[in-house]
Design an enzyme around this catalytic site. Structure first.
Site, PDB file in Angstrom:
ATOM      1  CE  LYS A  33      -3.942   2.002   2.524  1.00 53.10           C
ATOM      2  NZ  LYS A  33      -4.839   1.851   3.691  1.00 53.10           N
ATOM      3  CB  SER A  69      -8.231   3.552   2.558  1.00 56.63           C
ATOM      4  OG  SER A  69      -7.370   3.026   3.555  1.00 56.63           O
ATOM      5  CB  SER A  95      -8.318   0.684   5.394  1.00 58.17           C
ATOM      6  OG  SER A  95      -9.066   1.850   5.259  1.00 58.17           O
TER       7      SER A  95
HETATM    8  N1  GLN Z   1     -13.194   4.154   6.119  1.00 52.86           N
HETATM    9  C1  GLN Z   1     -12.489   4.485   7.325  1.00 52.86           C
HETATM   10  C2  GLN Z   1     -12.044   5.928   7.270  1.00 52.86           C
HETATM   11  O1  GLN Z   1     -12.241   6.521   6.272  1.00 52.86           O
HETATM   12  C3  GLN Z   1     -11.330   3.573   7.545  1.00 52.86           C
HETATM   13  C4  GLN Z   1     -10.122   3.954   6.818  1.00 52.86           C
HETATM   14  C5  GLN Z   1      -8.942   3.123   7.205  1.00 52.86           C
HETATM   15  O2  GLN Z   1      -9.078   2.082   7.851  1.00 52.86           O
HETATM   16  N2  GLN Z   1      -7.760   3.616   6.863  1.00 52.86           N
HETATM   17  O3  GLN Z   1     -11.508   6.446   8.187  1.00 52.86           O
END
Ligand code: GLN
Length: 472
Positions: free
Chosen positions: A67, A142, A166
């Site tokens: 990532k 994400s 994410s």
């Molecule tokens: N969807 C969640 C957020 O936007 C989780 C994102 C993540 O785990 N990095 O914060």
């Protein structure tokens, strides 16, 4: 799709160079936009080196996607943001050091929501990633690039990060396995911070065994992360096809309003499958679950507003020349950050400001403690908890991006786990109109072994993980 063991055999029989070359060709032809950077030349050079030195290490010669918020020495790292344009880290994250020691080959940097803020991989400055099961749909976020790359067979393994879901959300939407470890088990050194108190790096693969192998490689103590814990565990040894005597808690709060019927049915069927295999079921009450989203978003945005202050156009990435530092600072941030990142910096700064700090931030911390206590109480009576990972399967590209609140709501089943710091894994457990459904198995702090064993047993006795998307 090949497993680590199959790839190891092929690497011995043929060469790592050939395998890496094959994957690079697949990436070049892929429709998924799963990568921001493909490090083809350095990957091939490293493959040749590993071929000539013999194949030492558990991942010797095997390619992996990372990532793009995890620092890789010499490979540009963008966090999918314009503000990091041109930034090439001078050092490796701890997990990258470990992967290199294990012989893995970094084949590229995976697409993601900008600074890991999102649930759909649509906020990337480099364009959205597509779901391999239906390229009109989001891969989840994400870490959508990492999950889509594995599901689309662009790469056998990937790393993501999970602040509020994410890793698990895109694992669920793309039909692969994704693990969010206990807070502190994997060093965050070199992970570009979004919300430090919530996030962990986590592995993706197409099987539980491969997730466990990758987890074994990247987990472990690191003095450079003050929250890193000292524990020696061999996760691969948890690969036992046996759940006899396992006590499963089923929290009804996670099957509430907004949960798709087919998702609910697939997850309940999966739980009954485990019951047939010798586990027993118990209802548990987790009464503070309904406050988790509000608490999570206040804490995550507050931490983000502080963490992202370092992107000022002076130290890394994008530069705007202007007369004085404060104009430069505001111009670079106005031009460099996307809308969602700006929204979160504003909301987080508001929640932390004098006068509102007690009302929002401290209140959210108190709620976090209550949620943690829900888990502590539940785990007095059960070994694992099982819930849907996401309330519904992958939605369409563009469907929710204009409505941030509805996107935040999608995280309803994943954020409590980060607030409590416990581990959880998403495994494929069904399909709805051709789209994968994920089941979430949650464990006690540091008890990854039990959730991996539960997931492995489910996988050994079902065939959801065998189906593959076509034509990507
Ligand atoms: N969807 C969640 C957020 O936007 C989780 C994102 C993540 O785990 N990095 O914060």
């Amino acid at each position: 799709m090949a497993t680590i063991n199959e790839l190891r055999e092929r690497i011995h029989a043929e060469s790592s160079e050939e395998i890496v070359h094959e994957y690079l060709e697949k990436i070049a032809e892929s429709k998924l936009n799963a990568f921001i950077t493909v490090s083809g030349e350095s990957a091939l050079a490293r493959a040749r080196k590993i071929d000539s030195e013999g194949h030492e290490g558990p991942l010797a010669g095997i390619p992996i996607a990372i990532k793009d918020n995890i620092s890789t020495k010499g490979i540009r790292t963008t966090c999918a943001s314009k503000i990091l344009t041109g930034y090439i880290p001078p050092y490796d994250a701890h997990v990258i050091e470990r992967l290199k020691e294990a012989g893995a080959i970094i084949i590229g940097k995976a697409n993601m929501d900008e600074f890991a803020m999102g649930t759909s991989t649509e906020t990337s400055f480099y364009g959205a990633t597509k779901n391999p099961w239906d390229i009109e749909r989001v891969p989840g976020g994400s870490s959508g690039g990492s999950a889509a790359a594995v599901a689309g067979d662009d790469v056998p393994l990937a790393l993501g990060s999970d602040t509020g879901g994410s890793v698990r959300c895109p694992a669920s939407f793309c039909g692969v396995v994704g693990l969010k470890p206990t807070y502190g088990v994997i060093s965050r050194y070199g992970l570009i911070a979004y919300a430090n108190s919530l996030e962990q790096i986590g592995p993706f693969a197409t099987s539980v065994r491969d997730v466990a192998t990758l987890f074994d490689v990247i987990a472990g103590y690191d003095a450079r992360d003050s929250t890193s814990v000292k524990r020696d565990v061999n996760y691969s040894s948890a690969m036992k096809n046996d759940v006899r005597g396992l006590k499963i808690g089923v929290p009804e709060e996670y099957f509430g309003e907004g949960t798709d019927e087919k998702v609910e049915k697939a997850v309940r069927d999966a739980i009954h499958k485990l019951e047939d295999l010798g586990a027993s079921l118990k209802d548990v009450k987790m009464p503070h679950t309904k406050y988790a989203l509000a608490s999570y978003y206040i804490i995550a945005m507050s931490e983000a507003s502080s963490n992202l202050a370092r992107f000022d156009g002076m130290r890394y990435g994008l530069r705007v020349e202007d007369s004085d530092w404060h104009t430069t600072f505001s111009q670079v941030r106005a031009a460099g950050f996307g809308d969602e990142v700006k929204r979160r910096i504003l909301l987080g700064t508001y929640a932390l400001s004098a006068g509102y700090h007690d009302k929002y931030y401290l209140k959210a911390l108190k709620v976090r403690t209550l949620i943690k206590q829900d888990f502590e109480r539940a785990f007095k009576n059960v070994d694992v908890l099982i819930t849907p990972t996401m309330p519904y399967p992958a939605f369409r590209l563009g469907e929710k991006i204009g409505d941030p609140l509805s996107l935040y709501l999608a995280d309803v089943d994943t954020v409590p786990i980060n607030l409590a710091g416990v581990p959880s894994i998403s495994v494929p457990c069904g399909f709805s109109e051709g789209l994968p459904i994920g089941m979430q198995i949650i464990g006690k702090h540091f008890d990854e072994a039990t959730i991996l064993r539960t997931a492995y047993t489910f996988e050994e006795n079902t065939d959801f993980h065998i189906k593959q998307p076509e034509g990507v």
